[in-house]
Motif scaffolding. Structure first.
Motif, mmCIF file in Angstrom:
data_model
loop_
_atom_site.group_PDB
_atom_site.id
_atom_site.type_symbol
_atom_site.label_atom_id
_atom_site.label_comp_id
_atom_site.label_asym_id
_atom_site.label_seq_id
_atom_site.Cartn_x
_atom_site.Cartn_y
_atom_site.Cartn_z
ATOM 1 N N UNK A 19 6.416 -6.476 -6.362
ATOM 2 C CA UNK A 19 5.778 -5.912 -5.170
ATOM 3 C C UNK A 19 5.647 -6.961 -4.068
ATOM 4 N N UNK A 20 5.451 -8.205 -4.460
ATOM 5 C CA UNK A 20 5.410 -9.309 -3.502
ATOM 6 C C UNK A 20 6.774 -9.451 -2.823
ATOM 7 N N UNK A 21 7.856 -9.358 -3.628
ATOM 8 C CA UNK A 21 9.205 -9.381 -3.047
ATOM 9 C C UNK A 21 9.346 -8.271 -2.011
ATOM 10 N N UNK A 22 8.890 -7.068 -2.365
ATOM 11 C CA UNK A 22 8.992 -5.937 -1.442
ATOM 12 C C UNK A 22 8.268 -6.190 -0.136
ATOM 13 N N UNK A 23 7.068 -6.728 -0.236
ATOM 14 C CA UNK A 23 6.283 -7.047 0.969
ATOM 15 C C UNK A 23 7.058 -7.986 1.890
ATOM 16 N N UNK A 24 7.638 -9.016 1.328
ATOM 17 C CA UNK A 24 8.382 -9.997 2.127
ATOM 18 C C UNK A 24 9.678 -9.418 2.674
ATOM 19 N N UNK A 25 10.387 -8.685 1.850
ATOM 20 C CA UNK A 25 11.692 -8.167 2.253
ATOM 21 C C UNK A 25 11.592 -7.114 3.347
ATOM 22 N N UNK A 26 10.595 -6.240 3.274
ATOM 23 C CA UNK A 26 10.462 -5.215 4.311
ATOM 24 C C UNK A 26 10.110 -5.863 5.653
ATOM 25 N N UNK A 27 9.346 -6.949 5.597
ATOM 26 C CA UNK A 27 9.026 -7.687 6.828
ATOM 27 C C UNK A 27 10.309 -8.244 7.446
ATOM 28 N N UNK A 28 11.148 -8.837 6.602
ATOM 29 C CA UNK A 28 12.376 -9.461 7.115
ATOM 30 C C UNK A 28 13.360 -8.425 7.631
ATOM 31 N N UNK A 29 13.748 -7.490 6.783
ATOM 32 C CA UNK A 29 14.807 -6.557 7.150
ATOM 33 C C UNK A 29 14.320 -5.463 8.086
ATOM 34 N N UNK A 30 13.024 -5.249 8.141
ATOM 35 C CA UNK A 30 12.476 -4.252 9.050
ATOM 36 C C UNK A 30 12.462 -4.709 10.493
ATOM 37 N N UNK A 31 12.644 -5.990 10.705
ATOM 38 C CA UNK A 31 12.762 -6.584 12.040
ATOM 39 C C UNK A 31 11.735 -6.043 13.032
ATOM 40 N N UNK A 32 10.482 -6.053 12.622
ATOM 41 C CA UNK A 32 9.407 -5.622 13.511
ATOM 42 C C UNK A 32 9.139 -4.128 13.481
ATOM 43 N N UNK A 33 9.992 -3.341 12.846
ATOM 44 C CA UNK A 33 9.789 -1.893 12.741
ATOM 45 C C UNK A 33 8.906 -1.534 11.552
ATOM 46 N N UNK A 34 8.730 -2.490 10.618
ATOM 47 C CA UNK A 34 7.972 -2.258 9.405
ATOM 48 C C UNK A 34 6.976 -3.384 9.188
ATOM 49 N N UNK A 35 5.819 -3.020 8.651
ATOM 50 C CA UNK A 35 4.818 -3.980 8.220
ATOM 51 C C UNK A 35 4.699 -3.836 6.707
ATOM 52 N N UNK A 36 4.900 -4.920 5.977
ATOM 53 C CA UNK A 36 4.872 -4.860 4.524
ATOM 54 C C UNK A 36 3.542 -5.272 3.928
ATOM 55 N N UNK A 37 3.186 -4.590 2.845
ATOM 56 C CA UNK A 37 1.980 -4.876 2.077
ATOM 57 C C UNK A 37 2.336 -4.747 0.600
#
Length: 173
Positions: A19-37
């Motif tokens: 889940x930590x990986x998911x939080x970090x990855x969505x932040x990166x690949x979401x390029x500002x469109x997504x906020x990860x938790x």
């Protein structure tokens, strides 16, 4: 009109790796469109050292990360989630809190690298494999035209991504 920023919560039992990986990855690949938790049903209270090693290898900031209980995200002052994604089979079968805002949910099962035993390289490889599988799924998800999909189509896409097997992820990207 600007596309909204979507909040995505990744859940697993221990909140120490997947889940930590998911939080970090969505932040990166979401390029500002997504906020990860991320959060866990029974958080370990610390991030697995192998998870931190893998994240640092791929240049993810780790200072802000912490293992947290999913109850934090069901509180009235918590950010409202648009998407909740379980990444472990155990968390997917548990009774989750009620999430404000009726987020779309999906299960993207990733094998738990923390259960792998053996030498350091064997264990590290398990974490790298889990990271790559989730990395590919997050890339596919963030490439979806979310604002133009209705809830039913978006749910189908999330379920499809969750159903992809490791050997098919590279083909789907």
């Amino acid at each position: 009109m600007a596309e909204p920023i979507y909040n995505v919560l990744f859940l697993c039992t221990g909140n120490s790796a997947r889940s930590i990986f998911g939080e970090c990855l969505i932040q990166r690949w979401g390029q500002g469109r997504f906020r990860g938790f991320s959060a866990g049903s029974h958080p370990r209270g610390e991030i697995n050292p192998f998870a931190l090693e893998v994240l640092r290898k791929y240049n993810h900031a780790t200072e802000h990360l912490r293992s947290k209980d999913w109850a934090e995200f069901s509180q009235p002052d918590a950010p409202e989630m648009d998407f909740v994604i379980t990444v472990c089979d155990a968390a997917a079968t548990e009774l989750c809190p009620t999430w404000p805002g009726q987020p779309l949910t999906a299960h993207w099962g990733i094998t738990d690298p923390a259960t792998v035993e053996g030498e350091r390289l064997t264990r590290l490889t398990a974490f790298q494999t889990a990271f790559r599988e989730l990395d590919n799924r997050v890339k596919i998800f963030t490439a979806l035209p979310i604002a133009s999909l209705d809830r039913l189509k978006l749910q189908r896409e999330m379920d499809r991504i969750g159903g992809l097997r490791a050997n098919n992820l590279a083909k789907a990207d």
